[in-house]
Design a protein around this motif. Structure first.
Motif, PDB file in Angstrom:
ATOM      1  N   GLY A  92       0.843  -1.185   0.000  1.00  0.00           N
ATOM      2  CA  GLY A  92       0.000   0.000   0.000  1.00  0.00           C
ATOM      3  C   GLY A  92       0.879   1.235   0.000  1.00  0.00           C
ATOM      4  O   GLY A  92       2.005   1.205  -0.483  1.00  0.00           O
ATOM      5  N   THR A  93       0.376   2.294   0.557  1.00  0.00           N
ATOM      6  CA  THR A  93       1.140   3.534   0.673  1.00  0.00           C
ATOM      7  C   THR A  93       1.246   3.901   2.150  1.00  0.00           C
ATOM      8  O   THR A  93       0.502   3.386   2.990  1.00  0.00           O
ATOM      9  CB  THR A  93       0.464   4.680  -0.092  1.00  0.00           C
ATOM     10  OG1 THR A  93      -0.860   4.875   0.442  1.00  0.00           O
ATOM     11  CG2 THR A  93       0.370   4.365  -1.586  1.00  0.00           C
ATOM     12  N   GLY A  94       2.160   4.810   2.449  1.00  0.00           N
ATOM     13  CA  GLY A  94       2.344   5.206   3.837  1.00  0.00           C
ATOM     14  C   GLY A  94       3.176   6.459   3.958  1.00  0.00           C
ATOM     15  O   GLY A  94       3.491   7.126   2.969  1.00  0.00           O
ATOM     16  N   SER A  95       3.568   6.750   5.183  1.00  0.00           N
ATOM     17  CA  SER A  95       4.243   7.995   5.520  1.00  0.00           C
ATOM     18  C   SER A  95       5.759   7.821   5.569  1.00  0.00           C
ATOM     19  O   SER A  95       6.261   6.926   6.246  1.00  0.00           O
ATOM     20  CB  SER A  95       3.726   8.476   6.887  1.00  0.00           C
ATOM     21  OG  SER A  95       4.638   9.347   7.508  1.00  0.00           O
ATOM     22  N   ASP A  98       6.936   7.995   9.120  1.00  0.00           N
ATOM     23  CA  ASP A  98       6.847   6.718   9.841  1.00  0.00           C
ATOM     24  C   ASP A  98       7.980   5.778   9.441  1.00  0.00           C
ATOM     25  O   ASP A  98       8.505   5.034  10.278  1.00  0.00           O
ATOM     26  CB  ASP A  98       5.502   6.053   9.572  1.00  0.00           C
ATOM     27  CG  ASP A  98       4.330   6.794  10.198  1.00  0.00           C
ATOM     28  OD1 ASP A  98       4.572   7.656  11.078  1.00  0.00           O
ATOM     29  OD2 ASP A  98       3.181   6.533   9.791  1.00  0.00           O
ATOM     30  N   PHE A 197       5.535  -0.168   2.073  1.00  0.00           N
ATOM     31  CA  PHE A 197       4.434  -0.029   3.031  1.00  0.00           C
ATOM     32  C   PHE A 197       3.430  -1.148   2.799  1.00  0.00           C
ATOM     33  O   PHE A 197       3.131  -1.507   1.664  1.00  0.00           O
ATOM     34  CB  PHE A 197       3.739   1.327   2.861  1.00  0.00           C
ATOM     35  CG  PHE A 197       4.651   2.501   3.083  1.00  0.00           C
ATOM     36  CD1 PHE A 197       4.860   2.993   4.365  1.00  0.00           C
ATOM     37  CD2 PHE A 197       5.325   3.096   2.019  1.00  0.00           C
ATOM     38  CE1 PHE A 197       5.710   4.071   4.577  1.00  0.00           C
ATOM     39  CE2 PHE A 197       6.176   4.170   2.221  1.00  0.00           C
ATOM     40  CZ  PHE A 197       6.373   4.661   3.512  1.00  0.00           C
ATOM     41  N   GLU A 198       2.911  -1.662   3.907  1.00  0.00           N
ATOM     42  CA  GLU A 198       1.846  -2.648   3.825  1.00  0.00           C
ATOM     43  C   GLU A 198       0.512  -1.937   3.584  1.00  0.00           C
ATOM     44  O   GLU A 198       0.426  -0.713   3.630  1.00  0.00           O
ATOM     45  CB  GLU A 198       1.813  -3.475   5.106  1.00  0.00           C
ATOM     46  CG  GLU A 198       3.106  -4.241   5.358  1.00  0.00           C
ATOM     47  CD  GLU A 198       3.015  -5.151   6.567  1.00  0.00           C
ATOM     48  OE1 GLU A 198       2.146  -6.062   6.549  1.00  0.00           O
ATOM     49  OE2 GLU A 198       3.788  -4.953   7.522  1.00  0.00           O
ATOM     50  N   GLN A 199      -0.524  -2.728   3.342  1.00  0.00           N
ATOM     51  CA  GLN A 199      -1.833  -2.139   3.051  1.00  0.00           C
ATOM     52  C   GLN A 199      -2.384  -1.344   4.226  1.00  0.00           C
ATOM     53  O   GLN A 199      -3.186  -0.431   4.043  1.00  0.00           O
ATOM     54  CB  GLN A 199      -2.818  -3.233   2.630  1.00  0.00           C
ATOM     55  CG  GLN A 199      -2.593  -3.729   1.206  1.00  0.00           C
ATOM     56  CD  GLN A 199      -3.670  -4.680   0.740  1.00  0.00           C
ATOM     57  OE1 GLN A 199      -4.282  -5.388   1.541  1.00  0.00           O
ATOM     58  NE2 GLN A 199      -3.924  -4.707  -0.561  1.00  0.00           N
ATOM     59  N   ASN A 200      -1.942  -1.675   5.444  1.00  0.00           N
ATOM     60  CA  ASN A 200      -2.382  -0.918   6.623  1.00  0.00           C
ATOM     61  C   ASN A 200      -1.495   0.305   6.881  1.00  0.00           C
ATOM     62  O   ASN A 200      -1.555   0.892   7.945  1.00  0.00           O
ATOM     63  CB  ASN A 200      -2.402  -1.820   7.854  1.00  0.00           C
ATOM     64  CG  ASN A 200      -1.017  -2.342   8.235  1.00  0.00           C
ATOM     65  OD1 ASN A 200      -0.029  -2.022   7.578  1.00  0.00           O
ATOM     66  ND2 ASN A 200      -0.946  -3.128   9.292  1.00  0.00           N
ATOM     67  N   ARG A 201      -0.650   0.663   5.884  1.00  0.00           N
ATOM     68  CA  ARG A 201       0.237   1.834   5.914  1.00  0.00           C
ATOM     69  C   ARG A 201       1.461   1.647   6.808  1.00  0.00           C
ATOM     70  O   ARG A 201       2.259   2.571   6.975  1.00  0.00           O
ATOM     71  CB  ARG A 201      -0.523   3.111   6.340  1.00  0.00           C
ATOM     72  CG  ARG A 201      -1.636   3.509   5.388  1.00  0.00           C
ATOM     73  CD  ARG A 201      -2.321   4.793   5.816  1.00  0.00           C
ATOM     74  NE  ARG A 201      -1.411   5.938   5.845  1.00  0.00           N
ATOM     75  CZ  ARG A 201      -1.076   6.668   4.791  1.00  0.00           C
ATOM     76  NH1 ARG A 201      -1.572   6.378   3.596  1.00  0.00           N
ATOM     77  NH2 ARG A 201      -0.260   7.705   4.921  1.00  0.00           N
ATOM     78  N   GLN A 202       1.650   0.470   7.355  1.00  0.00           N
ATOM     79  CA  GLN A 202       2.817   0.231   8.191  1.00  0.00           C
ATOM     80  C   GLN A 202       4.066   0.096   7.310  1.00  0.00           C
ATOM     81  O   GLN A 202       4.074  -0.687   6.356  1.00  0.00           O
ATOM     82  CB  GLN A 202       2.644  -1.044   9.015  1.00  0.00           C
ATOM     83  CG  GLN A 202       3.803  -1.304   9.977  1.00  0.00           C
ATOM     84  CD  GLN A 202       3.567  -2.519  10.854  1.00  0.00           C
ATOM     85  OE1 GLN A 202       2.667  -3.310  10.600  1.00  0.00           O
ATOM     86  NE2 GLN A 202       4.380  -2.683  11.880  1.00  0.00           N
TER      87      GLN A 202
END
Length: 283
Positions: A92-95, A98, A197-202
């Protein structure tokens, strides 16, 4: 090579519904395994045994003790093929902030000495990981000089490079005699292709080559080919600030990575290596 039904009992993942070929880098064959127990990432190295993946298993387990990486399910040998089973990651995408904090958490795991206790010799760029108390000794003897030896074998070393490298190594020894470093758990190959990034944004870290070293080396790698935003460095610095003037030492560690590329890809990287080595001597 196909992972067919003859593999299913060996993999021991429940009822396997499908096995799909996926991209997994240049070194291993890679597959997505869909079973009634979940989805898995399978790496296979033909004509080898499970010891081939020992360092990767150790690396992933060490990072997972403090941060986030794919989880090791099992490794083994089947019909003269080594294999490694990991959980399958849906991206997924993320920060970037983070992600920076995740890397800082990894670097906050420390050791009393530099190294890992065993060498990694089945790689194109061999690593000597004998424990050492001084970072300058470790970096020169067990990283730089090891690769110089490999480059010399390929006829890619010359008098000018040798002269500059000896000046650089003298500078390193002098600096780290009076600037002690706390050994940190290192990713070892922290470019933007090995983070995501994983799907949960981690945020998650991939394909590590761990040892305990100077964390500035990982940070220098993030700056070599780009792909990390300013928020990454903000997140990192807020959790685990780097030492004063760390930016001046970035070239010291990019020298190693460009030497590694010189070894892998030849004189294509010669000019880049010469330029960064010159910067390292002058900075």
């Amino acid at each position: 090579m196909l992972v067919d039904e003859s593999w299913y009992e060996e993999l021991d993942l429940g009822k396997i519904e499908d096995v799909q070929t996926v991209s997994g880098g240049d070194i291993n064959l890679a597959f997505r395994v869909i079973a009634d127990t979940g989805e898995y990432f399978l790496k296979v190295q033909p004509d080898n045994n499970e010891s081939f993946f020992d360092h990767e298993v150790e690396s992933l387990n060490l990072i997972n003790s403090v941060a986030n990486a794919p989880k090791v399910i099992r490794s083994g040998t089947f019909r003269d093929n080594s294999y490694l089973i990991l959980n399958y990651i849906h991206f997924g995408t993320g920060s970037q902030y983070d992600l920076g904090q995740l890397v800082a958490k990894m670097h906050q795991r420390h050791s009393l000495r530099f190294g890992l206790g065993h060498d990694v010799l089945n790689a194109s760029n061999p690593k000597i990981n004998t424990w050492r108390a001084n970072w300058g000794d470790f970096y020169i003897q067990q990283r730089l000089n090891v690769l110089i030896n490999e480059v010399q074998k390929k006829g890619l070393w010359n008098g000018q490079r040798d002269k500059m490298m000896r000046r650089f190594e003298e500078k390193l020894m002098e600096y780290y005699q009076v600037h002690p470093i706390i050994p940190s758990l290192m990713h070892g190959d922290l470019w933007n292709g090995n983070v995501g990034f994983e799907q949960n944004r981690q945020p998650i870290l991939f394909d590590p080559d761990v040892f305990f070293g100077n964390r500035e080396m990982d940070i220098a790698m993030t700056l070599l080919f780009g792909g990390f935003g300013k928020e990454f460095y903000q997140g990192y610095q807020e959790l685990y600030p780097l030492d004063k003037d760390w930016q001046k030492r970035v070239s010291w560690y990019q020298t190693y990575y460009l030497l590694a590329h010189l070894n892998l890809f030849g004189e294509t990287y010669g000019a880049d290596f010469d330029n960064i080595l010159k910067q390292s001597v002058e900075n």
